[in-house]
Design an enzyme around this catalytic site. Structure first.
Site, PDB file in Angstrom:
ATOM      1  N   SER A   1       0.841  -1.199   0.000  1.00  0.00           N
ATOM      2  CA  SER A   1       0.000   0.000   0.000  1.00  0.00           C
ATOM      3  C   SER A   1       0.869   1.239   0.000  1.00  0.00           C
ATOM      4  O   SER A   1       1.999   1.221   0.501  1.00  0.00           O
ATOM      5  CB  SER A   1      -0.898   0.025   1.239  1.00  0.00           C
ATOM      6  OG  SER A   1      -0.158   0.377   2.397  1.00  0.00           O
ATOM      7  N   ASP A   2       0.347   2.320  -0.580  1.00  0.00           N
ATOM      8  CA  ASP A   2       0.968   3.606  -0.304  1.00  0.00           C
ATOM      9  C   ASP A   2       0.690   3.933   1.153  1.00  0.00           C
ATOM     10  O   ASP A   2      -0.255   3.411   1.762  1.00  0.00           O
ATOM     11  CB  ASP A   2       0.418   4.683  -1.239  1.00  0.00           C
ATOM     12  CG  ASP A   2       1.383   5.849  -1.395  1.00  0.00           C
ATOM     13  OD1 ASP A   2       2.306   5.989  -0.568  1.00  0.00           O
ATOM     14  OD2 ASP A   2       1.216   6.627  -2.351  1.00  0.00           O
ATOM     15  N   TRP A   3       1.513   4.811   1.719  1.00  0.00           N
ATOM     16  CA  TRP A   3       1.453   5.071   3.161  1.00  0.00           C
ATOM     17  C   TRP A   3       0.148   5.797   3.495  1.00  0.00           C
ATOM     18  O   TRP A   3      -0.046   6.951   3.141  1.00  0.00           O
ATOM     19  CB  TRP A   3       2.673   5.880   3.586  1.00  0.00           C
ATOM     20  CG  TRP A   3       3.844   5.052   4.021  1.00  0.00           C
ATOM     21  CD1 TRP A   3       4.532   5.196   5.189  1.00  0.00           C
ATOM     22  CD2 TRP A   3       4.467   3.949   3.338  1.00  0.00           C
ATOM     23  NE1 TRP A   3       5.538   4.246   5.274  1.00  0.00           N
ATOM     24  CE2 TRP A   3       5.519   3.478   4.146  1.00  0.00           C
ATOM     25  CE3 TRP A   3       4.231   3.311   2.128  1.00  0.00           C
ATOM     26  CZ2 TRP A   3       6.335   2.405   3.791  1.00  0.00           C
ATOM     27  CZ3 TRP A   3       5.040   2.244   1.755  1.00  0.00           C
ATOM     28  CH2 TRP A   3       6.073   1.801   2.584  1.00  0.00           C
ATOM     29  N   GLY A   4      -0.749   5.079   4.160  1.00  0.00           N
ATOM     30  CA  GLY A   4      -2.045   5.642   4.499  1.00  0.00           C
ATOM     31  C   GLY A   4      -3.098   5.409   3.436  1.00  0.00           C
ATOM     32  O   GLY A   4      -4.124   6.090   3.422  1.00  0.00           O
ATOM     33  N   GLY A   5      -2.888   4.431   2.565  1.00  0.00           N
ATOM     34  CA  GLY A   5      -3.808   4.195   1.466  1.00  0.00           C
ATOM     35  C   GLY A   5      -4.803   3.074   1.685  1.00  0.00           C
ATOM     36  O   GLY A   5      -5.450   2.637   0.732  1.00  0.00           O
TER      37      GLY A   5
END
Length: 741
Positions: A263-267
């Protein structure tokens, strides 16, 4: 004596046989990888499996210490290895040995149009990541240039899917040759920073497959990327980090991806979707470190305790987590569990040389009236350098690309070092931009504070310009917020900080004014007819100043070409021409790509009234090149056959240089709307003065095909085609027709 020696050898062989018999399959490197994965999986508890699926710190995820399976450590890229941060915070950890070599941003790499440079780039940055014991490099980025306002365009490879596809593959191969996974991002349709966490993109299947996915597909099927990062935005009303259509249907089933999805960070926003829709590893969920009062914030991630609870109560079968763990183990066996991978190296002279070489090949000479460039030092007494970007650190800022570089040669220092005592190099600031020189704990070594007014700065620059032989204005954008920076798009197309006024005044004071634009995006140039020379200098990293100086004084003949089109007005860009916020930047978190497949030069080819300032593929040289007549080996091509194209190119100037020969294909009559032409081949050739070379291309069926969304298949439609070969998308030198039966 011999009897005792034999006893020793028997004992050794017996012992080695016993050790071999006791070695678990997952630790036996002679066994097939998939067998090792299944063995390791069979030995893990459910809790250990779930732990692998989420972060344990800002940039790491756990291993299984009981089984000797190491942690996974990520680092931001794609043009430098990020400094170490505190375990649960974004701030720097305060190490003294984590300053990296800063490589040029990927717009510069794409502008080299040279896959050999992409391989060198990947190998070099992969060595740095490996030395720092990172096993996943979060890059490269291959999202398409749709609007020049996108804050992260500088991290990507331009507007054309074919160019991006050809450049991303060797980059990945170079990185992964070090036993470090390239994590290609941001998959997919992440083409703006505005509303990036919520916007839902609506796009036709044709545009998705023809424009926005090809570079990702090439990364997976040709580059064999070991990791993919999901994007923040939504598609089909699902977040891209847990998107059934993108991750399961396309990435896994259609392309056969066997790597790990990060995941992208916070996605990540939903446990059930994260469980079933293709995500393997969750990072950066907004628990804000440990400040929420949790004993362990990471256990509250969607793929942590909530996931474990659903597995334990039978809502989600264990086979779901097993699938994720297989992918994560495959990552480990390819990287941290591979005892034969190289050790890497860090901020070496070889890496500095690579950074400089890439920058020199990527810098683009946009305009050079009356051959003002190169600077003739033998005729020069004074050179005036003007502009904040001549002294500002460009390795600091930009969001996740901010780097703690070992060093950064500024344009001013690079020119001073090259010129030496041959001429006096003066400096005037000319304007004040954003004086903030820090980001994520990285602090600029240059103090940009200024007490003088804008008028005082301009007067100083103009007065000095009158006595100079050359004026080099170094401006453009920077990596502060809402310039070329993650987290926000630019608010206007023009140059910030009143730079237009400065350029116009300098051009009136000195007819030999050279404008150097430091940026990852196009800008408006209302002064284009007033200055003789314009150089696109990109963000070139540690060796930026040295590389730029070598171009300006002619030590290196410029050979870079634009990876995106530059237009005079924002409204000329396809994403802005509709004057409709639903097209850009979106309305109520919804966005429709009405521009469809007509991106970049495809758009201006469709609308003849729109002419670029500088076309896709444009770039000048200090020498000249002449193209001969293109020839093909057959006039009629059968389905499944290839066509060979040959064209002679000659250096007609008086110095050596490199030309990028570009091949475009035009479908003269199609049952579906198609672009007037599409890039389908390019080659960079080095030629001595007077030297000629035959440049050859091969055109197969895939380069004639379009995506038929009704059939959900690529189709090469029989009919007449034309091959166009030239020096840019608008500078076609030769054409030849053929027919596909």
């Amino acid at each position: 004596m011999k009897f005792f020696q034999n006893l020793v050898w028997v004992a050794i062989f017996s012992l080695s046989g016993t050790v071999a018999a006791q070695t678990p399959v997952y630790l036996d490197e002679t066994k097939p990888m998939e067998d090792r994965i299944e063995d390791a999986l069979s030995r893990m508890t459910l809790e250990e499996k779930v732990a692998l699926c989420h972060a344990q710190s800002k940039f790491s995820s756990p291993g299984v210490p009981r089984l000797g399976l190491p942690e996974n450590w990520m680092t931001d890229g794609p043009h430098g290895v990020r400094a170490e941060v505190i375990w649960d915070e974004w701030d720097q950890a305060g190490w003294t040995n984590d300053s990296c070599m800063a490589f040029p941003a990927l717009t510069c790499l794409a502008a080299t149009w040279n896959p050999e440079m992409a391989l060198l780039y990947g190998k070099s940055i992969g060595e740095e990541a490996r030395y720092r014991n990172k096993n996943v490099l979060l890059g490269p980025g291959v999202n398409i240039y749709r609007t020049p306002l996108n804050g992260r365009n500088f991290e990507y490879m331009g507007e054309d899917p074919y160019l991006a596809s050809e450049m991303v593959v060797p980059y990945i191969e170079g990185v992964q040759s070090n036993g470090v996974a390239a994590c290609v991002k941001h998959y997919a349709l992440n083409n703006q920073e505005y509303d990036r966490h919520a916007v839902n993109v609506e796009v036709s299947d044709r545009a998705l497959y023809e424009i926005y996915l090809p570079a990702f597909k090439a990364a997976v099927q040709k580059g064999k990327a070991w990791a993919i990062m999901g994007a923040y935005n939504r598609y089909k009303n699902q977040y891209c980090c847990h998107n059934q259509y993108l991750l399961n249907d396309i990435l896994r089933k259609e392309w056969g991806f066997d790597g790990v999805v990060v995941s992208d960070w916070g996605g990540v926003f939903n446990t059930m979707e994260a469980a079933y829709n293709g995500l393997d590893m969750e990072f950066g969920t907004w628990t804000d470190g440990l400040t929420n009062g949790k004993g362990d914030a990471y256990s509250n991630y969607y793929l942590a305790q909530p996931f474990l609870d659903l597995l334990k109560n039978g809502t989600i079968p264990e086979s779901v987590v097993d699938g994720k763990v297989r992918n994560i183990l495959r990552l480990m066996f390819r990287t941290t569990m591979n005892r034969n991978r190289p050790y890497g190296s860090f901020k070496t002279p070889a890496h500095a040389s690579a950074a400089r070489k890439i920058a020199e090949e990527g810098i683009v000479l946009l305009q050079n009236k009356n051959n003002v460039l190169p600077i003739r030092l033998c005729e020069t007494k004074r050179i005036l350098v003007v502009g904040e970007n001549a002294i500002k650190m460009m390795t600091v800022g930009g969001g996740s690309s901010s780097l703690k570089a070992r060093y950064e040669i500024s344009p001013l220092d690079g020119l001073k070092a090259r010129v030496g005592d041959a001429a006096e190099v003066m400096y005037a600031r000319g304007y004040v931009g954003n004086i903030d020189g820090s980001y994520n704990g990285v602090v600029s070594k240059v103090n940009l504070a200024e007490s003088r007014s804008a008028d005082e700065l301009l007067d100083e620059a103009v007065n000095k310009a009158k006595s100079a032989d050359y004026v080099v204005f170094v401006g453009g954008l920077n990596k502060n917020s809402r310039q070329d920076c993650e987290g926000g798009d630019r608010t206007s197309y023009g140059l910030p900080y009143g730079q237009d006024r400065v350029i116009e005044a300098l051009s009136q004071a000195n007819p030999r004014t050279i404008v150097v634009l430091i940026s990852g995006n196009s800008v408006a140039m209302p002064w284009i007819d007033q200055v003789p020379a314009i150089v696109e200098g990109w963000y070139c990293g540690s060796e930026a100043g040295n590389a730029l100086a070598s171009i300006l004084v002619g030590d290196v003949n410029p050979s870079g070409k634009l990876p995106f089109s530059m237009y005079a007005k924002l409204e000329d860009y396809h994403a802005h021409s509709f004057n409709d916020s639903i097209v850009y930047p979106g309305l109520n978190h919804q966005q429709i790509y009405k521009d469809d497949i007509f991106v970049g030069y495809r758009w201006s080819d469709l609308h003849k009234k729109i002419r670029p300032m500088f076309s896709f593929g444009h770039g000048l040289s200090y020498t000249t090149f002449e193209y001969g007549k293109a020839e093909i080996d057959k006039k009629v091509v059968q389905q499944g056959e290839s066509l060979r194209v040959r064209i002679p190119v000659t250096n007609t100037g008086n110095r050596s240089g490199a030309e990028i020969v570009q091949l475009y294909v035009s479908d003269l009559k199609s049952s579906l709307p198609r672009p007037k032409k599409e890039l389908k081949g390019f080659k960079k050739v080095d030629l001595q003065p007077g030297e000629s070379q035959i440049v050859e291309f091969e055109i197969d069926e895939s380069k004639l095909s379009y995506f038929d969304d009704k059939k959900h298949a690529w189709v090469a439609e029989p009919g007449k085609f034309e091959i166009l070969i030239g020096a840019s998308s608008s500078d076609i030198r030769s054409k030849v027709a053929f027919e596909l039966e």
